[in-house]
Scaffold this active site. Structure first.
Site, mmCIF file in Angstrom:
data_model
loop_
_atom_site.group_PDB
_atom_site.id
_atom_site.type_symbol
_atom_site.label_atom_id
_atom_site.label_comp_id
_atom_site.label_asym_id
_atom_site.label_seq_id
_atom_site.Cartn_x
_atom_site.Cartn_y
_atom_site.Cartn_z
ATOM 1 C CD GLN A 129 86.560 -0.391 97.276
ATOM 2 O OE1 GLN A 129 86.187 0.004 96.200
ATOM 3 N NE2 GLN A 129 86.330 -1.604 97.707
ATOM 4 C CG ASP B 29 77.744 11.385 93.714
ATOM 5 O OD1 ASP B 29 78.154 11.412 94.884
ATOM 6 O OD2 ASP B 29 78.168 10.577 92.873
ATOM 7 C CG ASP C 202 90.285 21.450 87.199
ATOM 8 O OD1 ASP C 202 90.525 22.281 86.308
ATOM 9 O OD2 ASP C 202 90.963 20.430 87.375
ATOM 10 C CG HIS D 285 81.226 9.662 95.964
ATOM 11 N ND1 HIS D 285 80.449 9.540 94.855
ATOM 12 C CD2 HIS D 285 81.874 8.475 96.092
ATOM 13 C CE1 HIS D 285 80.600 8.331 94.330
ATOM 14 N NE2 HIS D 285 81.462 7.667 95.058
ATOM 15 C CG ASN E 186 91.355 24.986 84.365
ATOM 16 O OD1 ASN E 186 92.009 23.945 84.448
ATOM 17 N ND2 ASN E 186 90.580 25.417 85.341
ATOM 18 C CB VAL F 235 92.381 16.517 87.067
ATOM 19 C CG1 VAL F 235 93.266 16.090 88.225
ATOM 20 C CG2 VAL F 235 91.006 16.920 87.569
ATOM 21 C CG ASN G 256 82.653 -0.389 94.808
ATOM 22 O OD1 ASN G 256 82.651 -0.425 93.588
ATOM 23 N ND2 ASN G 256 82.831 0.740 95.472
ATOM 24 C CB ALA H 156 74.421 -2.576 88.694
ATOM 25 C CE1 TYR I 96 66.149 -2.473 88.164
ATOM 26 C CE2 TYR I 96 66.688 -0.148 88.401
ATOM 27 C CZ TYR I 96 66.099 -1.288 88.897
ATOM 28 O OH TYR I 96 65.458 -1.260 90.105
ATOM 29 C CB SER J 167 81.884 5.569 92.695
ATOM 30 O OG SER J 167 80.827 5.037 93.405
#
Length: 396
Positions: free
Chosen positions: A102, A129, A138, A165, A178, A182, A274, A285, A287, A339
């Site tokens: 989102q 993914d 990064d 994503h 570094n 981020v 979501n 989710a 399991y 996510s």
């Protein structure tokens, strides 16, 4: 609003239920081309099965580490005959998967990651993914990868990211320290891109199990492994309340996750989803073998869209998360979703394993829960019950 249909967070799957040998359960989803995942009985050979039924099976579809084989373009009659073959334990129709996110922007600081002594060194984190941006400033700890769905466009590798994503997830897990961009939760961990979703964020169960098969078989020098799956879809736990049962699931996705966790000591972290729904209605989710993660905002509250319920193990930052992006080697973006919460926990699992490399997935989960922050005093305006504790890595 949701930026993609990926929950990179959860896949849009037809219900994940036990694969029963009936015409209804063997009916593939429209447009999937009659693709099935055959779970073979112990000792059965994929090559012999394919030969006896007049099938040609590509090498990448023989998933030996999982005891499965992906069978493509099967007419309904042939699918029925294969389902009745005594060498086939179950035949699961392929189903589509997608990633969620989102639009809307914080997280590593809140969970205390900059304070840790453990930084994730000597741990491999596999991101199932849309790929990871090759050459990102990064993400210099990207060691390689594997592509079930190949990158399209200007790609430096088949597992390069053509969506964004996966790159965003990877940055939260392990963006390096570094002095630019981020900082990830586990900046010393090594990353592997397992591209199972396309540039539109779509994929299939067969792609997921192919990716898990590669993770299990991949030689990373014996380092502990963590899998991040910010994806999922509709379905329920066919063995609810059972953790690593001796009689494993007949559903291909659940069986593959059980083999990764129970047989190969790979910690698997997944998004709750979501939909603002009970996570029990979504897989992976639901399991028990996976660590399932909900999303919170910077006000220590849950958004209304974060899934909930007893299957959710931990909460983590998932609203307005800044991380790496795929549009250039210096790009960053702020997005939201379960996510985005999931990689905080995957990075935390890497921190635990860098200190305790012999820990089993159950021990990793126990360590995270023991160190977690109680949310009993939080104000919950989501409209859903969220008793799960909040991720805390201080002290690791």
């Amino acid at each position: 609003m949701r930026k993609w249909a990926i929950f990179l967070g959860l896949f849009l799957l037809a219900a994940c239920q036990n694969a029963v040998k009936t015409p209804e359960t063997l009916r593939p989803l429209a447009g999937e081309g009659g693709t099935y995942i055959a779970l073979l009985k112990p000792g059965a050979a994929a090559e012999a099965l394919a030969r006896d039924h007049g099938l040609a099976v590509a090498a990448e579809d023989r998933l030996e580490a999982l005891g499965m084989v992906v069978l493509r373009n099967l007419p309904p009659g042939l699918a029925q005959r294969l389902a009745q073959d005594p060498r086939v334990q179950s035949l699961t129709p392929d189903r589509p998967v997608q990633a969620y996110a989102q639009t809307v922007p914080w997280g590593v600081e809140r969970i205390g990651a900059p304070t840790t002594q453990a930084k994730g060194g000597n741990v491999s984190v596999y991101v199932l993914d849309t790929g990871i941006k090759v050459g990102h400033e990064d993400l210099t700890n990207l060691k390689g990868g594997y592509a079930v769905v190949k990158c399209r466009g200007r790609c430096k590798a088949a597992y390069d990211d053509d969506n964004g994503h996966g790159t965003h997830v990877a940055g939260t897990i392990a963006a390096v320290n570094n002095a630019v961009g981020v900082l990830g939760v586990a900046p010393a961990a090594e990353l592997y891109a397992v591209k199972v979703l396309s540039g539109s964020g779509s994929g299939s169960i067969s792609g997921i199990v192919q990716g898990l098969n590669w993770v299990i078989a991949h030689n990373n020098g014996g380092k502990p492994k963590v899998v991040n799956m910010s994806l999922g879809g509709a379905g329920t736990d066919d063995q609810d309340g059972q953790y690593c049962p001796s009689v494993r699931s007949r559903d291909a996705l659940h069986n593959a996750i059980q083999k990764a966790v129970c047989d190969h000591a790979i910690t698997v972290v997944v998004a709750a989803g979501n939909e603002g729904d009970d996570a029990a209605n979504h897989t992976p989710a639901a399991y028990d073998e996976a660590i399932t993660v909900s999303a919170t905002n910077s006000r220590d509250d849950w958004p209304s869209w974060s899934n909930y319920g007893p299957d959710v193990d931990l909460a983590a930052p998932g609203v307005g998360i800044l991380s790496t992006w795929h549009t250039s080697t210096t790009a960053y973006n702020t997005i939201s979703g379960t996510s985005m919460a999931t990689p905080h926990v995957a990075g935390a699992a890497a921190l635990v394993l860098s200190r305790y490399p012999g820990h089993t997935p159950a021990q990793v989960k126990a360590a995270l829960l023991q160190n977690a922050e109680s949310t009993a005093g939080w104000t919950n305006t989501s409209g859903h019950p969220h008793p799960e504790p909040f991720l805390n890595v201080r002290g690791f």
